[in-house]
Design a protein around this motif. Sequence first.
Motif, PDB file in Angstrom:
ATOM      1  N   THR A  93       0.849  -1.189   0.000  1.00 12.73           N
ATOM      2  CA  THR A  93       0.000   0.000   0.000  1.00 12.73           C
ATOM      3  C   THR A  93       0.883   1.238   0.000  1.00 12.73           C
ATOM      4  O   THR A  93       2.051   1.174   0.360  1.00 12.73           O
ATOM      5  CB  THR A  93      -0.878   0.057   1.265  1.00 12.73           C
ATOM      6  OG1 THR A  93      -0.048  -0.141   2.407  1.00 12.73           O
ATOM      7  CG2 THR A  93      -1.951  -1.027   1.243  1.00 12.73           C
ATOM      8  N   LEU A  94       0.301   2.363  -0.396  1.00 13.11           N
ATOM      9  CA  LEU A  94       1.011   3.634  -0.316  1.00 13.11           C
ATOM     10  C   LEU A  94       0.708   4.231   1.061  1.00 13.11           C
ATOM     11  O   LEU A  94      -0.442   4.533   1.357  1.00 13.11           O
ATOM     12  CB  LEU A  94       0.555   4.579  -1.437  1.00 13.11           C
ATOM     13  CG  LEU A  94       0.829   4.064  -2.858  1.00 13.11           C
ATOM     14  CD1 LEU A  94       0.243   4.998  -3.914  1.00 13.11           C
ATOM     15  CD2 LEU A  94       2.326   3.897  -3.104  1.00 13.11           C
ATOM     16  N   PRO A  95       1.725   4.389   1.917  1.00 16.33           N
ATOM     17  CA  PRO A  95       1.485   4.745   3.314  1.00 16.33           C
ATOM     18  C   PRO A  95       0.845   6.119   3.503  1.00 16.33           C
ATOM     19  O   PRO A  95       0.274   6.385   4.547  1.00 16.33           O
ATOM     20  CB  PRO A  95       2.873   4.696   3.956  1.00 16.33           C
ATOM     21  CG  PRO A  95       3.839   4.683   2.838  1.00 16.33           C
ATOM     22  CD  PRO A  95       3.147   4.143   1.633  1.00 16.33           C
ATOM     23  N   TRP A  96       0.969   7.001   2.486  1.00 19.03           N
ATOM     24  CA  TRP A  96       0.429   8.362   2.652  1.00 19.03           C
ATOM     25  C   TRP A  96      -1.014   8.468   2.178  1.00 19.03           C
ATOM     26  O   TRP A  96      -1.596   9.544   2.221  1.00 19.03           O
ATOM     27  CB  TRP A  96       1.308   9.366   1.907  1.00 19.03           C
ATOM     28  CG  TRP A  96       1.770   8.876   0.581  1.00 19.03           C
ATOM     29  CD1 TRP A  96       1.088   8.937  -0.603  1.00 19.03           C
ATOM     30  CD2 TRP A  96       3.015   8.223   0.295  1.00 19.03           C
ATOM     31  NE1 TRP A  96       1.834   8.361  -1.594  1.00 19.03           N
ATOM     32  CE2 TRP A  96       3.015   7.927  -1.084  1.00 19.03           C
ATOM     33  CE3 TRP A  96       4.125   7.867   1.073  1.00 19.03           C
ATOM     34  CZ2 TRP A  96       4.093   7.272  -1.701  1.00 19.03           C
ATOM     35  CZ3 TRP A  96       5.173   7.227   0.462  1.00 19.03           C
ATOM     36  CH2 TRP A  96       5.156   6.934  -0.906  1.00 19.03           C
ATOM     37  N   PHE A 137      -5.019   5.096   8.089  1.00 19.95           N
ATOM     38  CA  PHE A 137      -3.807   5.031   7.276  1.00 19.95           C
ATOM     39  C   PHE A 137      -3.172   3.653   7.451  1.00 19.95           C
ATOM     40  O   PHE A 137      -3.350   3.016   8.506  1.00 19.95           O
ATOM     41  CB  PHE A 137      -2.822   6.128   7.695  1.00 19.95           C
ATOM     42  CG  PHE A 137      -3.201   7.478   7.184  1.00 19.95           C
ATOM     43  CD1 PHE A 137      -3.017   7.801   5.843  1.00 19.95           C
ATOM     44  CD2 PHE A 137      -3.768   8.421   8.032  1.00 19.95           C
ATOM     45  CE1 PHE A 137      -3.378   9.054   5.361  1.00 19.95           C
ATOM     46  CE2 PHE A 137      -4.128   9.670   7.555  1.00 19.95           C
ATOM     47  CZ  PHE A 137      -3.936   9.987   6.214  1.00 19.95           C
ATOM     48  N   HIS A 139      -0.367   2.483   8.326  1.00 22.63           N
ATOM     49  CA  HIS A 139       0.430   2.143   9.508  1.00 22.63           C
ATOM     50  C   HIS A 139      -0.440   1.797  10.708  1.00 22.63           C
ATOM     51  O   HIS A 139       0.054   1.226  11.680  1.00 22.63           O
ATOM     52  CB  HIS A 139       1.410   3.276   9.841  1.00 22.63           C
ATOM     53  CG  HIS A 139       0.803   4.409  10.627  1.00 22.63           C
ATOM     54  ND1 HIS A 139       0.349   5.551  10.032  1.00 22.63           N
ATOM     55  CD2 HIS A 139       0.584   4.558  11.947  1.00 22.63           C
ATOM     56  CE1 HIS A 139      -0.139   6.367  10.955  1.00 22.63           C
ATOM     57  NE2 HIS A 139      -0.019   5.791  12.131  1.00 22.63           N
TER      58      HIS A 139
ATOM     59  N   TYR B 150       6.900   1.318  -4.240  1.00 22.36           N
ATOM     60  CA  TYR B 150       5.863   2.336  -4.396  1.00 22.36           C
ATOM     61  C   TYR B 150       5.649   2.671  -5.873  1.00 22.36           C
ATOM     62  O   TYR B 150       4.517   2.843  -6.318  1.00 22.36           O
ATOM     63  CB  TYR B 150       6.242   3.607  -3.623  1.00 22.36           C
ATOM     64  CG  TYR B 150       6.402   3.384  -2.138  1.00 22.36           C
ATOM     65  CD1 TYR B 150       5.413   2.713  -1.422  1.00 22.36           C
ATOM     66  CD2 TYR B 150       7.526   3.831  -1.463  1.00 22.36           C
ATOM     67  CE1 TYR B 150       5.551   2.502  -0.059  1.00 22.36           C
ATOM     68  CE2 TYR B 150       7.669   3.629  -0.108  1.00 22.36           C
ATOM     69  CZ  TYR B 150       6.688   2.961   0.591  1.00 22.36           C
ATOM     70  OH  TYR B 150       6.827   2.759   1.935  1.00 22.36           O
ATOM     71  N   ILE B 153       3.780  -0.201  -7.539  1.00 19.57           N
ATOM     72  CA  ILE B 153       2.338  -0.152  -7.249  1.00 19.57           C
ATOM     73  C   ILE B 153       1.678   0.868  -8.172  1.00 19.57           C
ATOM     74  O   ILE B 153       0.675   0.597  -8.822  1.00 19.57           O
ATOM     75  CB  ILE B 153       2.079   0.235  -5.771  1.00 19.57           C
ATOM     76  CG1 ILE B 153       2.557  -0.879  -4.829  1.00 19.57           C
ATOM     77  CG2 ILE B 153       0.597   0.523  -5.541  1.00 19.57           C
ATOM     78  CD1 ILE B 153       2.526  -0.508  -3.358  1.00 19.57           C
ATOM     79  N   PRO B 171       4.456  13.031  -2.002  1.00 18.62           N
ATOM     80  CA  PRO B 171       4.197  12.621  -0.608  1.00 18.62           C
ATOM     81  C   PRO B 171       5.314  11.754  -0.039  1.00 18.62           C
ATOM     82  O   PRO B 171       5.632  11.862   1.141  1.00 18.62           O
ATOM     83  CB  PRO B 171       2.879  11.844  -0.697  1.00 18.62           C
ATOM     84  CG  PRO B 171       2.725  11.458  -2.117  1.00 18.62           C
ATOM     85  CD  PRO B 171       3.443  12.484  -2.925  1.00 18.62           C
ATOM     86  N   TRP B 248      -0.215  10.903   7.817  1.00 17.31           N
ATOM     87  CA  TRP B 248      -0.077   9.459   7.623  1.00 17.31           C
ATOM     88  C   TRP B 248       1.101   8.864   8.375  1.00 17.31           C
ATOM     89  O   TRP B 248       1.277   7.654   8.416  1.00 17.31           O
ATOM     90  CB  TRP B 248       0.061   9.143   6.134  1.00 17.31           C
ATOM     91  CG  TRP B 248       1.143   9.940   5.445  1.00 17.31           C
ATOM     92  CD1 TRP B 248       1.009  11.168   4.866  1.00 17.31           C
ATOM     93  CD2 TRP B 248       2.515   9.568   5.259  1.00 17.31           C
ATOM     94  NE1 TRP B 248       2.203  11.589   4.342  1.00 17.31           N
ATOM     95  CE2 TRP B 248       3.143  10.625   4.560  1.00 17.31           C
ATOM     96  CE3 TRP B 248       3.264   8.441   5.610  1.00 17.31           C
ATOM     97  CZ2 TRP B 248       4.490  10.589   4.215  1.00 17.31           C
ATOM     98  CZ3 TRP B 248       4.612   8.415   5.261  1.00 17.31           C
ATOM     99  CH2 TRP B 248       5.201   9.480   4.569  1.00 17.31           C
TER     100      TRP B 248
END
Lengths: 265, 252
Positions: A93-96, A137, A139, B150, B153, B171, B248
């Motif tokens: 996944t994209l953490p942001w 999110f 995390h 990243y 993906i 980001p 995040w």
Amino acid sequence: MIATAPPRVAPITVRGVGKVYPARRGSFVALHDVSFSVAPGEFCAIIGPSGCGKTTLLHILAGLFPASTGTVEIPPQEPGRLVTALIFQGISTLPWLTVLQNTEYGLRHMRVSPAERRTRAVEQLRRVGLDRFVDAFPHQLSEGMRQRVSIARALATDPDVLLMDEPFANLDEQNRLLLQDELLRLWQENRQTVLFVTHSLDEAIRLSDRVLVMTSAPGRIKAEVPVRLARPREFRSVRQDPEYGALSAKLWEALRDEVLRARQT
Amino acid sequence: MNGPSYRWLAVISPLGLLLVWEILSRTGVADPRFFPPPSTIIRTLADMVRSGELPFHIGVSLRRILIGFVLGSVPAVLLGLAMGLARPLRALLMPIVAAIYPIPKIAIYPLIIFYLGIGEASKVTIVALSIFFLVLLNTMAGVLGLDRAYFNIARAYGAGARSIFTTVAMPGAMPQIFTGLKLAMGFALIVIVGAELLGSDAGIGFLIWRSYQIFAIEAMYVGLLVTAMLGWLATIALDWLERLAMPWRPTN
């Protein structure tokens, strides 16, 4: 086999695919003359020693980079749908981005309206049991939940083919079993064509209709073992089926030499 | 049970230093003409606030820093992201960046004055220029340090160059961008005070220099104190902005 939904017409045909990487001295052959096909709606597993090019193969099928030789035939793209959806191992996944934004991620590149994006993403998150976590999110989730987000992201794009690259490799055994159940349930509902890379014999047998065994690098398809266990595959009945042991032994026989060879290089 | 708290030590050291300074200055061990007692400095500060002199100079410097900061950091972030993503661009520009980066920007201040005159433009430019390369290099390093996963993906789910720029590089590099911005804020303060010392008729640097020339040592110390306070407040502001920009990130 009990088909609860009509299979999608989405065969994959791979012919003579090879991949060569430039290396410090000369070149490294990751894949050599790989040929196989997957029938529409089939759940096909690929096992092989680490470093045999399984991931490379999936990345070629997902269109991340071209093959050096050979051809790949996959169905043509339709609007609002993705042909192949790739599910990654490890970082998935994209953490942001929030869970919802991660799930919508494929759709935002497919000219799907924001309202429809949300509906489709939330629907898939509900199917994987994460609809309460839309605004969380990554995390804040467990590894297993993150992997379910990436499955929801793939399903939201309504793909013809699901390409899965050891998606459960980083999970503990118990969570892996639960996620396998969940994947089988989801697959039973939609019957996408699935190509599932794993290094676990058990996982390959439990999930797939057919197992392809790859050699150590350069990777080729060495053997093909059909799995004729009845579905739905409940954990107990699978493990108690005498066929399970026979399949396990057969696959290990094909794999053992390759693992030994991979260790020497 | 918790161990003893050492937090009070953090208060003790600056207070202790001021106290020693006060005593040395009042007893004449340290020459009070050069080391006026802190109590006198504080009184001078209060007077200068009341007369409006200090707020004026702070306002002038703050405006120069903020405008210069935005003018320097926005293009630096954009170019840094682009250079982190595109190898040809990196190959093309890196030699220039590496060569200009270590030049103390205050050293080219005479040139800037020559082209832009002694007014606001030259002050804003020197601030922008002195932080540009710092932010650029940090941003680029942030993109280069991102896990390939990243990008995979993004590309597997149809992201083009523009989407990769906005949904992965920007980001993803944000933590490093903020590292750059925090360093840059310190540099901006250093360079603006320096530039105002050299040629200006307002600002904190000017205040320090003029006070020295007319031997108003207390006022000079006020200028130094204000510079330190501004640096401290800027750090707090950037920390706050950082948390706002990256909800995040796990908080420990």
